[in-house]
Design an enzyme around this catalytic site. Structure first.
Site, short mmCIF file in Angstrom:
data_model
loop_
_atom_site.label_atom_id
_atom_site.label_comp_id
_atom_site.label_asym_id
_atom_site.label_seq_id
_atom_site.Cartn_x
_atom_site.Cartn_y
_atom_site.Cartn_z
N ILE A 272 -31.89 37.25 9.13
CA ILE A 272 -32.54 38.50 8.70
C ILE A 272 -33.20 38.39 7.33
O ILE A 272 -33.83 39.34 6.87
CB ILE A 272 -31.51 39.67 8.68
CG1 ILE A 272 -30.33 39.34 7.75
CG2 ILE A 272 -31.04 39.99 10.07
CD1 ILE A 272 -29.34 40.49 7.62
N GLU A 274 -34.16 35.46 3.68
CA GLU A 274 -33.93 34.19 2.99
C GLU A 274 -34.48 34.31 1.57
O GLU A 274 -35.58 34.83 1.37
CB GLU A 274 -34.61 33.04 3.72
CG GLU A 274 -34.20 31.68 3.22
CD GLU A 274 -34.48 30.58 4.25
OE1 GLU A 274 -34.14 29.43 3.95
OE2 GLU A 274 -35.02 30.89 5.32
N GLY A 275 -33.71 33.86 0.60
CA GLY A 275 -34.13 33.94 -0.80
C GLY A 275 -33.79 32.67 -1.55
O GLY A 275 -33.56 31.61 -0.96
N GLY A 276 -33.75 32.78 -2.89
CA GLY A 276 -33.46 31.62 -3.72
C GLY A 276 -32.05 31.10 -3.52
O GLY A 276 -31.79 29.91 -3.71
N TYR A 277 -31.12 31.99 -3.12
CA TYR A 277 -29.74 31.58 -2.90
C TYR A 277 -29.61 30.82 -1.58
O TYR A 277 -28.99 29.75 -1.52
CB TYR A 277 -28.83 32.81 -2.90
CG TYR A 277 -27.35 32.51 -2.84
CD1 TYR A 277 -26.61 32.37 -4.01
CD2 TYR A 277 -26.69 32.37 -1.63
CE1 TYR A 277 -25.26 32.10 -3.97
CE2 TYR A 277 -25.33 32.10 -1.57
CZ TYR A 277 -24.62 31.96 -2.75
OH TYR A 277 -23.28 31.68 -2.69
N GLY A 278 -30.20 31.37 -0.54
CA GLY A 278 -30.12 30.74 0.77
C GLY A 278 -30.39 31.74 1.87
O GLY A 278 -30.75 32.90 1.62
N ASP A 385 -32.16 41.55 -12.39
CA ASP A 385 -33.16 41.24 -11.36
C ASP A 385 -33.39 42.46 -10.47
O ASP A 385 -33.40 42.36 -9.25
CB ASP A 385 -32.73 40.03 -10.53
CG ASP A 385 -33.91 39.42 -9.76
OD1 ASP A 385 -35.07 39.70 -10.12
OD2 ASP A 385 -33.67 38.66 -8.80
#
Length: 548
Positions: A272, A274-278, A385
């Protein structure tokens, strides 16, 4: 040959005032374009007077990107050489020249070196004309430019009419010479970059060949050697990848097998986000819908962000902050409640939009969430953020603030109620990041206030430009607030909405002292009034529907 840019920000109206180009109606825009066209024609006529006694054919077009416009015109006219300044200075195209344009424009320039047969441009993009002494006459599409053979070696620069014109032409020649030097330096830099790319590609090929050689050697190992290598791999896998983290009792622990089963072995349809973390997957644990965020081993974020989010979310509880349900220590996975309506950015991007009442309510909810974080004692929590994609919505569009991987705590003085800043490396998202924090590394609660101001402007206007504060400030100054409000949200209460826009601009001030405190109710009276108006409107509609 000339290319004119017609995207001026300001232009004069018939009554003499200045109006933002984006706020003008079509009639005003057409008048502006006609005026710019006349100005350009006068400029071409004046230049023609410098160009000797021969009739000069001039071609021009209007384009938002000057470089792209010049490229299109060059390709249409099949020009092989561009003369700049005088007949003694020229540039022969090399296919690698770039000048402050987009990659698409540079690609178009590159095509010129391949003897292209032409480039078909829609007729509406071009205005081709020949300028004669008696005026401007439309030029037929079959006309061709005078070739170099026709003009011979004649001097194309006529006698100057005055000392002033000589100086003007000298300055123009100097400027064009500077541009030539700029082209040359850019070309040299491009060649250096291409050489560096070639070197890296060769290095990559060597590493791939070396890896293939090693794998071949492994394939010919004896059974005993293979068993020893396998045992060594098992020992390395049994060693924890990340340090053990002490977890509060109310935070559940899940194994990797639990997580895999909950997501149907990470089935792609369950992805669902996806970002900088995973990646983030939707799943079910204990009969509840959950969102599972997994750490990408080599991503921009890592164990520190995982630890920070667990530490922060495990100690706070608020109806408008996302709830952490558990973790997976093996993979630094985080398990949250699942919020089915996605992010606020997703909701604003839908074709039907989001009604203004819901937008104001969400802003009020997020102000309460930030006030809660900033009021924590003895250490206030700064999100660091805050942005549209970190505001999540449940099935009823109730908002939750998420992604606390970059959150930091700062000590609060017990009496003065003044924040002591925390020095850290600048982090966050471009457009939302406090410029003072970016320049000094000093993180304070006012940094969240700055980001909240940007979000208010985005929610009220539907704009997502980096210079949104400048656009809204100009609209407020020119009493044109109604032009920037997002009409897809319905009919805004303009008086109170303008007050909230002005408050948001204060949040975006470069002076931290001018920004309103998120915890001070008096500073946020305009938002509270709008929220009350939204609630009363909703209640009256429900009462009318019930009575009917």
């Amino acid at each position: 040959m000339c290319c004119m840019n017609n995207s001026s920000l300001l232009f004069n109206t018939a009554v003499g005032g200045k109006v933002l180009y984006k706020f003008a109606d079509e009639k005003e825009k057409e008048m502006h374009r006609a005026k710019e066209t006349r100005t350009m024609e006068k400029m071409l006529s004046r230049y023609k007077n410098h160009c000797g006694r021969r009739k000069i054919r001039a071609h021009y077009l209007s384009h938002d990107d000057v470089l792209a416009g010049v490229v299109n015109l060059i390709k249409k006219l099949k020009i092989k050489r561009i003369v700049i300044g005088s007949s003694n200075d020229h540039l022969e195209h090399t296919g690698s020249i770039g000048y402050g344009g987009s990659p698409e424009s540079l690609a178009s320039i590159h095509e010129l070196s391949n003897d292209s047969n032409g480039y078909t441009t829609p007729p509406s993009d071009f205005t081709d004309e020949i300028i004669y002494d008696d005026g401007v006459i439309p030029m037929d599409g079959a006309d061709e430019l005078a070739t170099e053979a026709e003009t011979g070696d004649e001097e194309i620069i006529g006698e100057p009419n005055s000392h002033e014109e000589v100086e003007q032409f000298t300055e123009e020649t100097a400027r064009q010479t500077d541009e030539i030097e700029s082209f040359r330096s850019i070309t040299e830099r491009a060649e250096e970059l291409m050489e560096e790319i070639d070197r890296l590609q060769r290095k990559l090929k060597e590493l791939q060949e070396e890896e293939g050689h090693n794998s071949h050697e492994k394939s010919i190992l004896s059974p005993r050697q293979k068993a020893a290598a396998s045992l060594k791999n098992e020992k390395s896998l049994s060693t924890p990848r990340y340090p053990e983290l002490q977890l509060p009792e109310h935070i559940s622990r899940f194994s990797m097998s639990n997580i895999s089963k909950a997501t149907d072995n990470f089935y792609p349809r369950n992805l669902i986000g996806e970002g900088g973390y995973g990646p983030v997957y939707k799943g079910k644990l204990g009969g509840k819908s959950v969102a599972i965020k997994l750490l990408r081993p080599h991503g921009r974020q890592g164990f520190p962000e995982y630890k920070q989010e667990v530490v922060v979310l495990s100690r706070i509880e608020h109806p408008h902050i996302v709830k952490l349900m558990g973790v997976c220590p093996e993979s630094c996975g985080l398990v949250y409640e699942h919020l089915p309506n996605g992010t606020l950015l997703d909701r604003l991007s839908l074709s039907k939009g989001l009604p203004w009442k819901d937008r104001v309510r969400i802003l009020a909810e997020q102000r309460w969430a930030l006030a809660y974080l900033h009021s924590c004692r003895p250490h206030a929590i700064i999100h660091a953020d805050f942005k549209l994609t970190n505001i999540l919505l449940d099935a009823n569009n109730i908002s939750r603030l998420g992604d606390f991987g970059t959150a930091r705590t700062v000590h609060m003085k017990p009496l003065e109620e003044e924040t002591i800043c925390r020095r850290t490396n600048p982090m966050g998202t471009t457009g939302y990041m406090d410029p003072i924090f970016f320049m000094t590394g000093e993180l304070t609660t006012e940094s969240d206030v700055y980001a909240f101001g940007v979000v208010i402007l985005q929610v009220l206007t539907g704009l997502h430009d980096l210079n949104i504060a400048d656009q809204v400030r100009e609209a407020v100054k020119m009493d044109a607030v109604h032009c920037v409000l997002d009409t897809s949200a319905g009919s805004w209460p303009e008086v109170q909405t303008e007050k909230l826009l002005r408050l948001a601009l204060r949040c975006c001030s470069l002076e931290r002292k001018r920004r309103p405190a998120i915890t001070c109710d008096a500073d946020w009276r305009s938002l509270d009034i709008l929220h009350a108006m939204a609630k009363s409107t909703s209640k009256s509609r429900r009462w009318t529907a019930h009575g009917s």
